[in-house]
Design a protein around this motif. Structure first.
Motif, short mmCIF file in Angstrom:
data_model
loop_
_atom_site.label_atom_id
_atom_site.label_comp_id
_atom_site.label_asym_id
_atom_site.label_seq_id
_atom_site.Cartn_x
_atom_site.Cartn_y
_atom_site.Cartn_z
N GLY A 275 9.83 8.91 -16.02
CA GLY A 275 8.90 8.70 -17.12
C GLY A 275 7.79 7.72 -16.83
O GLY A 275 7.12 7.22 -17.73
N MET A 276 7.57 7.44 -15.55
CA MET A 276 6.52 6.51 -15.16
C MET A 276 5.16 7.18 -15.34
O MET A 276 5.05 8.41 -15.33
N PRO A 277 4.09 6.39 -15.48
CA PRO A 277 2.76 6.98 -15.65
C PRO A 277 2.33 7.76 -14.41
O PRO A 277 2.71 7.44 -13.30
N ILE A 278 1.55 8.80 -14.66
CA ILE A 278 1.09 9.69 -13.59
C ILE A 278 -0.44 9.77 -13.65
O ILE A 278 -1.01 9.92 -14.73
N ALA A 279 -1.05 9.65 -12.50
CA ALA A 279 -2.50 9.83 -12.40
C ALA A 279 -2.77 11.24 -11.88
O ALA A 279 -1.94 11.83 -11.19
N ALA A 280 -3.92 11.78 -12.22
CA ALA A 280 -4.31 13.10 -11.74
C ALA A 280 -5.69 13.01 -11.11
O ALA A 280 -6.41 12.04 -11.33
N GLY A 281 -6.04 13.99 -10.33
CA GLY A 281 -7.31 13.98 -9.63
C GLY A 281 -7.11 13.54 -8.20
O GLY A 281 -6.01 13.24 -7.78
N ASP A 282 -8.20 13.49 -7.47
CA ASP A 282 -8.06 13.21 -6.04
C ASP A 282 -8.41 11.78 -5.66
O ASP A 282 -8.69 11.49 -4.51
N SER A 283 -8.36 10.88 -6.61
CA SER A 283 -8.59 9.48 -6.25
C SER A 283 -7.48 8.59 -6.77
O SER A 283 -6.64 8.99 -7.50
N THR B 218 0.89 -1.15 0.00
CA THR B 218 0.00 0.00 0.00
C THR B 218 0.92 1.20 0.00
O THR B 218 1.69 1.40 0.96
N LEU B 219 0.91 1.96 -1.07
CA LEU B 219 1.75 3.14 -1.18
C LEU B 219 0.96 4.34 -0.68
O LEU B 219 -0.05 4.73 -1.28
N VAL B 220 1.38 4.90 0.45
CA VAL B 220 0.68 6.01 1.09
C VAL B 220 1.41 7.31 0.76
O VAL B 220 2.55 7.52 1.15
N ASP B 221 0.73 8.17 0.01
CA ASP B 221 1.27 9.47 -0.41
C ASP B 221 0.89 10.49 0.66
O ASP B 221 -0.29 10.75 0.88
N SER C 64 -1.53 4.78 -5.61
CA SER C 64 -1.21 5.28 -4.27
C SER C 64 -2.48 5.83 -3.62
O SER C 64 -3.45 6.16 -4.29
N VAL C 65 -2.44 5.91 -2.29
CA VAL C 65 -3.56 6.47 -1.55
C VAL C 65 -3.10 7.75 -0.85
O VAL C 65 -1.98 7.83 -0.37
N SER C 66 -3.97 8.73 -0.83
CA SER C 66 -3.64 10.02 -0.24
C SER C 66 -3.94 10.03 1.26
O SER C 66 -5.04 9.69 1.69
N MET C 67 -2.93 10.42 2.04
CA MET C 67 -3.08 10.61 3.47
C MET C 67 -2.13 11.75 3.86
O MET C 67 -1.01 11.52 4.29
N PRO C 68 -2.58 13.00 3.67
CA PRO C 68 -1.70 14.16 3.89
C PRO C 68 -1.08 14.18 5.28
O PRO C 68 -1.76 13.90 6.27
#
Length: 107
Positions: free
Chosen positions: A99-107, A23-26, A41-45
């Motif tokens: 150069g890895m793929p990047i996701a955008a948005g909040d999910s 689980t990659l926690v950003d 990844s999952v967002s946990m500020p």
């Protein structure tokens, strides 16, 4: 509990995400995550970091922009008696630069 922080290399993060073994926690702030993040990844500020929200099992790896906040998240885990001690030290900056793929948005 060991004081060591284990650095997880880019290829290990890629494999763990692909295989579902981490689980990659950003821990970057929501606006940073929304602008671009590592897919899966999952967002946990860090500003609202709550160790009770972390998975109870499995392997947790922390990530941020470049490795500073992810180490702070590990410190919070240690203070709470949790075993998580791994982070992706290059964080999102290394991911994007590779150069890895990047996701955008909040999910």
């Amino acid at each position: 509990m060991s004081g060591e922080i284990r650095d997880v290399a880019l290829d290990e993060v890629v494999a763990g995400l692909r295989e579902g073994t981490i689980t990659l926690v950003d821990v970057r702030e929501p606006h940073e995550f929304a602008a671009g993040h590592i897919p899966g990844s999952v967002s946990m500020p860090l500003s609202r970091f709550d160790v009770r929200s972390l998975p109870k099992e499995g392997r947790v790896v922390f990530s941020c922009a470049a490795g500073v906040r992810s180490k702070a998240a590990i410190g919070h885990c240690r203070a709470a008696g949790l075993p998580w001690s791994e982070h992706f030290p290059g964080g999102f900056k290394d991911w994007a630069a590779s150069g890895m793929p990047i996701a955008a948005g909040d999910s």
